[in-house]
Enzyme design. Structure first.
Site, PDB file in Angstrom:
ATOM      1  N   CYS A   8     -41.982  50.698 -22.642  1.00 23.75           N
ATOM      2  CA  CYS A   8     -41.773  52.244 -22.536  1.00 23.75           C
ATOM      3  C   CYS A   8     -41.987  52.649 -21.084  1.00 23.75           C
ATOM      4  O   CYS A   8     -42.287  51.931 -20.056  1.00 23.75           O
ATOM      5  CB  CYS A   8     -42.322  52.854 -23.738  1.00 23.75           C
ATOM      6  SG  CYS A   8     -44.222  52.782 -23.539  1.00 23.75           S
ATOM      7  N   ASN A  11     -46.452  52.725 -21.215  1.00 23.93           N
ATOM      8  CA  ASN A  11     -47.298  51.856 -22.015  1.00 23.93           C
ATOM      9  C   ASN A  11     -48.523  52.224 -22.578  1.00 23.93           C
ATOM     10  O   ASN A  11     -49.687  51.585 -22.747  1.00 23.93           O
ATOM     11  CB  ASN A  11     -47.543  50.513 -21.115  1.00 23.93           C
ATOM     12  CG  ASN A  11     -48.146  49.230 -21.721  1.00 23.93           C
ATOM     13  OD1 ASN A  11     -48.798  48.611 -21.274  1.00 23.93           O
ATOM     14  ND2 ASN A  11     -47.391  49.048 -22.971  1.00 23.93           N
ATOM     15  N   CYS A  13     -47.972  54.627 -25.580  1.00 21.33           N
ATOM     16  CA  CYS A  13     -47.456  55.196 -27.003  1.00 21.33           C
ATOM     17  C   CYS A  13     -46.707  54.287 -27.755  1.00 21.33           C
ATOM     18  O   CYS A  13     -47.150  53.493 -28.524  1.00 21.33           O
ATOM     19  CB  CYS A  13     -46.948  56.569 -26.559  1.00 21.33           C
ATOM     20  SG  CYS A  13     -47.943  57.897 -26.288  1.00 21.33           S
ATOM     21  N   ARG A  14     -45.367  54.286 -27.175  1.00 19.47           N
ATOM     22  CA  ARG A  14     -44.625  53.408 -27.855  1.00 19.47           C
ATOM     23  C   ARG A  14     -44.417  51.928 -27.678  1.00 19.47           C
ATOM     24  O   ARG A  14     -44.386  51.328 -28.682  1.00 19.47           O
ATOM     25  CB  ARG A  14     -43.082  54.031 -27.668  1.00 19.47           C
ATOM     26  CG  ARG A  14     -42.745  55.441 -27.878  1.00 19.47           C
ATOM     27  CD  ARG A  14     -41.392  55.655 -27.225  1.00 19.47           C
ATOM     28  NE  ARG A  14     -41.504  55.980 -25.965  1.00 19.47           N
ATOM     29  CZ  ARG A  14     -40.613  56.143 -24.942  1.00 19.47           C
ATOM     30  NH1 ARG A  14     -39.285  56.200 -25.399  1.00 19.47           N
ATOM     31  NH2 ARG A  14     -40.882  56.044 -23.642  1.00 19.47           N
ATOM     32  N   SER A  15     -44.587  51.569 -26.649  1.00 22.38           N
ATOM     33  CA  SER A  15     -44.751  50.056 -26.196  1.00 22.38           C
ATOM     34  C   SER A  15     -45.783  49.376 -26.971  1.00 22.38           C
ATOM     35  O   SER A  15     -45.738  48.254 -27.612  1.00 22.38           O
ATOM     36  CB  SER A  15     -44.118  49.601 -25.064  1.00 22.38           C
ATOM     37  OG  SER A  15     -45.018  50.220 -24.064  1.00 22.38           O
ATOM     38  N   ASP A 125     -40.390  59.864 -27.580  1.00 23.98           N
ATOM     39  CA  ASP A 125     -41.654  59.387 -26.807  1.00 23.98           C
ATOM     40  C   ASP A 125     -42.811  60.476 -27.553  1.00 23.98           C
ATOM     41  O   ASP A 125     -42.634  61.853 -27.095  1.00 23.98           O
ATOM     42  CB  ASP A 125     -41.539  59.759 -25.314  1.00 23.98           C
ATOM     43  CG  ASP A 125     -42.952  59.130 -24.692  1.00 23.98           C
ATOM     44  OD1 ASP A 125     -43.855  59.164 -25.265  1.00 23.98           O
ATOM     45  OD2 ASP A 125     -42.866  59.097 -23.491  1.00 23.98           O
TER      46      ASP A 125
END
Length: 157
Positions: A8, A11, A13-15, A125
């Site tokens: 993401c 690095n 939140c999402r990934s 995000d």
């Protein structure tokens, strides 16, 4: 060893959420000795930082461990080291292009390419939206389907 990298922007939140969720699913499937999981960001703002508090809270809510996870930036070596690179959105895919070595062995795919009802879409995000629950649900389903694909493609039972 099959290696999967989630990517993401920062690095945090999402990934890392995808890394933790997928690792949990891999462990439940008894494939921890066959599948390695990591995450990275296209940007360098958060290198060395743990996942965002919102990510840590949602993972805790679902009993998923995030211990030992710290943000890092994508490197050119990732395109040689990983068989699966999974980006969270179109901008991540575009940003990853700057690291593409000519002899790369991997095709970058988006997380929601694995979720038919969201195919081609982007994982929003939560750093900006604050909706960690929605993101968790998308990532959880995407990871389940990605694991199915990997098991089929790699012949893992």
């Amino acid at each position: 060893m099959v290696k999967v990298l989630f990517v993401c922007l920062g690095n945090i939140c999402r990934s890392p959420m995808a890394e933790a969720v997928f690792r949990s699913q891999v462990n439940e499937a008894g494939l921890a000795d066959r599948i390695e999981v990591d995450s990275a960001g296209t940007g360098d703002w958060h290198i060395g930082k743990p996942p965002h508090e919102g990510t840590r809270q949602i993972l805790k809510q679902y009993g998923i461990d995030d211990a030992g996870m710290f943000a890092r930036q994508v490197s050119k070596n990732d395109f040689q080291d990983f068989q699966y690179i999974i980006a969270m959105d179109d901008m991540n895919v575009k940003d990853l292009a700057q690291w593409f070595p000519e002899d790369r062995k991997v095709e970058v795919k988006k997380m929601l390419d694995f979720v038919p009802k969201h195919a081609g879409g982007n994982v929003p995000d939560p750093y900006y939206t604050g909706n960690f629950q929605e993101v968790y649900e998308m990532i959880d389903e995407g990871c389940q389907r990605l694991l199915q694909v990997i098991r089929e493609e790699q012949g893992l039972n």
